[in-house]
Scaffold this motif. Structure first.
Motif, PDB file in Angstrom:
ATOM      1  N   LYS A 214      41.621  40.429  36.342  1.00  0.00           N
ATOM      2  CA  LYS A 214      41.494  40.011  36.660  1.00  0.00           C
ATOM      3  C   LYS A 214      42.250  40.370  38.837  1.00  0.00           C
ATOM      4  N   SER A 215      41.326  40.532  39.698  1.00  0.00           N
ATOM      5  CA  SER A 215      41.705  40.422  41.531  1.00  0.00           C
ATOM      6  C   SER A 215      41.469  40.086  41.957  1.00  0.00           C
ATOM      7  N   ASP A 248      37.822  40.232  42.783  1.00  0.00           N
ATOM      8  CA  ASP A 248      37.089  39.258  41.923  1.00  0.00           C
ATOM      9  C   ASP A 248      36.519  38.239  42.432  1.00  0.00           C
TER      10      ASP A 248
END
Length: 318
Positions: A214-215, A248
């Protein structure tokens, strides 16, 4: 005996001849790989265009340019990397000549990803060749046009026994994972990553797993919001969002939320025009399965900008 088993056996037999221990041989293979990228640039760009809708310019920027740099660096530095490294002597080794000698691992397996089908598959190969290994290359079947070009053309430039390309889907990958390798390099999702690690554990094979994650992005109200939103827009929409480290979601204080949305709208228009569908630098989702998956993410949500789609083209608007 399966095709995959034969391929791995042939690679190991070729590795055992000792050819790859000679630095000149490794450099010869690296130069062959560089020639492949240079001479087959058009074939590579056409395949990526058919797989992901990327423009020739985008393929150059995100696939082949970095690969050429990696290969040239490996050729330039190989003698230094492969040279024995001196070690400080201690009481036990006082009378000895003490050094660390880098050695090849043996036969490695490289399982590539579909979102950057050339860079992510061939960059580990550069390291494998430079280190004197044999390598079985398994491109992703999802980027099918790139996989086909790799299978057909790469053996014309590299030793086809030492560096074979194996195409196919889940069953072919599973069959490969049953074989014993000396290292496995996998790029993709964590679900498959667990299966790769499980298969490797049976042979105590070391692995390199590049699994993304996840970013999230946080925009502070005191930063330059225009610059932050411009950079986030670039990172999110390049390759149609199909990048493992693409942002994200964004976190920000409520007081700047509207401005963040407006700045991102402005950046999208600047980068991809009023009609991204007809703009050559805006790509497509890899296939209909992923198209449907992404469309499902929007259900029950308020879309701030874009969101138009065309399933026949696997197009989702910015």
């Amino acid at each position: 005996m399966s095709r995959e088993q034969l391929v791995v056996q042939r690679a190991r037999k070729s590795y055992q001849t000792g050819n790859t221990r000679r630095l000149e041989y490794r450099i010869h293979q690296l130069k062959g790989l560089l020639r492949f990228i240079t001479e087959r640039r058009k074939d590579i760009a056409d395949a990526v265009k058919r797989d992901l809708g990327k423009s020739e310019h985008a393929t150059e920027l995100f696939e082949t340019l970095g690969l050429e740099g990696e290969i040239k660096l490996a050729i330039e530095k190989l003698a230094e990397w492969a040279a024995p490294r001196p070690v400080e002597k201690n009481l036990l080794t006082l009378q000895d000549e003490v050094y660390v000698q880098p050695e090849p691992l043996g036969v490695v397996l490289i399982i590539g990803a579909w979102n950057y089908p050339w860079a992510v598959t061939l960059q580990p190969l550069v390291g494998a060749i430079a280190a004197g290994n044999a390598a079985v290359i398994k491109p992703s079947e999802v980027s099918s046009h790139s996989a086909k070009v790799m299978e057909e053309l790469l053996p014309q430039y590299l030793d086809k026994d030492l560096y074979p390309v194996v195409t196919g889907g889940v069953s072919e990958t599973q069959e490969l994972l049953k074989q014993r390798f000396d290292h496995i390099f996998y790029t993709g999702n964590s679900t498959v990553g667990k299966l790769v690690m499980e298969a490797a554990a049976r042979h105590l094979t070391p692995v390199t797993l590049e699994l993304g994650g996840k970013s999230p992005c946080y925009i502070d109200k005191n930063c330059d919001i225009t610059i932050a939103c411009r950079r986030i827009t670039w990172g999110k929409f390049v390759n149609c969002g199909q990048t493992c480290i693409a942002p994200d979601y964004i976190l920000c204080e409520p007081s700047i939320q509207d401005r963040v949305v407006e700045e991102i709208k402005k950046s999208i228009k600047e980068f991809y025009t009023d009609n991204p569908k007809t703009f050559e630098d805006y790509g497509r989702i890899i296939n209909q399965r992923h198209f449907k998956r992404v469309m499902a993410l929007m259900e029950g949500s308020t879309v701030a900008v874009g969101g138009d789609s065309d399933e026949s083209q696997c197009y989702i608007g910015t």
